[in-house]
Design a protein around this motif. Structure first.
Motif, PDB file in Angstrom:
ATOM      1  N   MET A 158      99.904  19.211  47.007  1.00 33.22           N
ATOM      2  CA  MET A 158     100.113  17.946  47.655  1.00 33.22           C
ATOM      3  C   MET A 158      99.020  16.967  47.258  1.00 33.22           C
ATOM      4  N   LEU A 159      97.856  17.478  47.002  1.00 38.59           N
ATOM      5  CA  LEU A 159      96.740  16.640  46.606  1.00 38.59           C
ATOM      6  C   LEU A 159      97.009  15.991  45.256  1.00 38.59           C
ATOM      7  N   LYS A 160      97.661  16.685  44.374  1.00 36.81           N
ATOM      8  CA  LYS A 160      97.954  16.132  43.055  1.00 36.81           C
ATOM      9  C   LYS A 160      98.960  14.990  43.153  1.00 36.81           C
ATOM     10  N   THR A 161      99.935  15.082  44.003  1.00 39.21           N
ATOM     11  CA  THR A 161     100.931  14.029  44.177  1.00 39.21           C
ATOM     12  C   THR A 161     100.265  12.773  44.743  1.00 39.21           C
ATOM     13  N   PHE A 162      99.366  12.938  45.733  1.00 34.43           N
ATOM     14  CA  PHE A 162      98.646  11.821  46.317  1.00 34.43           C
ATOM     15  C   PHE A 162      97.776  11.137  45.274  1.00 34.43           C
ATOM     16  N   ASP A 163      97.123  11.929  44.410  1.00 34.39           N
ATOM     17  CA  ASP A 163      96.298  11.361  43.335  1.00 34.39           C
ATOM     18  C   ASP A 163      97.148  10.545  42.365  1.00 34.39           C
ATOM     19  N   LEU A 164      98.308  11.045  42.034  1.00 34.93           N
ATOM     20  CA  LEU A 164      99.197  10.324  41.129  1.00 34.93           C
ATOM     21  C   LEU A 164      99.674   9.001  41.753  1.00 34.93           C
ATOM     22  N   VAL A 165      99.961   9.005  43.057  1.00 38.69           N
ATOM     23  CA  VAL A 165     100.377   7.784  43.739  1.00 38.69           C
ATOM     24  C   VAL A 165      99.237   6.768  43.717  1.00 38.69           C
ATOM     25  N   LEU A 166      98.012   7.207  43.991  1.00 40.20           N
ATOM     26  CA  LEU A 166      96.861   6.310  43.972  1.00 40.20           C
ATOM     27  C   LEU A 166      96.619   5.740  42.576  1.00 40.20           C
ATOM     28  N   ILE A 167      96.770   6.565  41.567  1.00 41.35           N
ATOM     29  CA  ILE A 167      96.601   6.084  40.186  1.00 41.35           C
ATOM     30  C   ILE A 167      97.667   5.037  39.863  1.00 41.35           C
ATOM     31  N   GLY A 168      98.885   5.239  40.300  1.00 36.53           N
ATOM     32  CA  GLY A 168      99.961   4.264  40.084  1.00 36.53           C
ATOM     33  C   GLY A 168      99.677   2.951  40.804  1.00 36.53           C
ATOM     34  N   VAL A 169      99.183   3.046  42.054  1.00 33.24           N
ATOM     35  CA  VAL A 169      98.859   1.843  42.816  1.00 33.24           C
ATOM     36  C   VAL A 169      97.724   1.085  42.141  1.00 33.24           C
ATOM     37  N   MET A 170      96.707   1.812  41.677  1.00 35.72           N
ATOM     38  CA  MET A 170      95.573   1.176  40.994  1.00 35.72           C
ATOM     39  C   MET A 170      96.024   0.505  39.701  1.00 35.72           C
ATOM     40  N   THR A 171      96.913   1.123  38.960  1.00 36.51           N
ATOM     41  CA  THR A 171      97.419   0.551  37.715  1.00 36.51           C
ATOM     42  C   THR A 171      98.223  -0.715  38.007  1.00 36.51           C
ATOM     43  N   ALA A 172      99.068  -0.671  39.037  1.00 41.67           N
ATOM     44  CA  ALA A 172      99.864  -1.845  39.403  1.00 41.67           C
ATOM     45  C   ALA A 172      98.949  -2.981  39.860  1.00 41.67           C
TER      46      ALA A 172
END
Length: 158
Positions: free
Chosen positions: A1-15
């Protein structure tokens, strides 16, 4: 679950970075446009100053007098008589100041004209109504001798 949250944060930061870059780019374009407009304004002001200086040079009394003497034979200029000058009060009214004719009288005159012309009779009533509806502007009479010394002038300067 931690990996999915990290991916969401990376996507938000990129956007967020992409939106920030877009806003920065638009602001730089607007700044360039402002600088271009300021340069155009400065050029126009410089042009106006140059034209004012040129006008001052061209309308110097000494230069004009020299030109009058040089071209006197061709132009045959004569001094203006003081009686040829008029006051602003003596000029006719401007078109914008002429009173608007009454529409009801004009319509009544037009109806009388059409009925009279249909009967073959001369149109005297319609012509009188039209003549009364439009007063003729007249210039104001010249003032007494004390007003003759005062000349109304306008300025083209701002």
């Amino acid at each position: 679950m931690l990996k999915t949250f990290d991916l969401v944060l990376i996507g938000v930061m990129t956007a967020t970075a992409a939106v920030t870059y877009t806003i920065k780019h638009r602001a730089e374009l607007k700044l360039e446009e402002v600088h271009r407009l300021e340069a155009e304004i400065k050029l126009e002001k410089d042009t106006i100053d140059l034209l004012k200086a040129d006008w001052a040079l061209q309308s110097q009394p000494n230069r004009l007098e020299r030109l009058v003497k040089a071209y006197n034979e061709e132009l045959k200029l004569q001094p203006t008589e003081s009686t040829a000058l008029v006051h602003a009060k003596e000029l006719p009214m401007l078109k914008s100041e002429v009173p608007v004719p009454d529409v009801t009288e004009a319509k009544a005159g037009a109806k009388g004209a059409t009925v009279a012309s249909a009967k073959g009779a001369p149109d005297t009533k319609g012509a009188q109504a039209t003549a009364k509806a439009q007063p003729i502007p007249m210039p104001a009479p010249r003032g007494e001798a004390e007003d003759a010394d005062q000349i109304e002038t306008g300025s083209v300067e701002e």
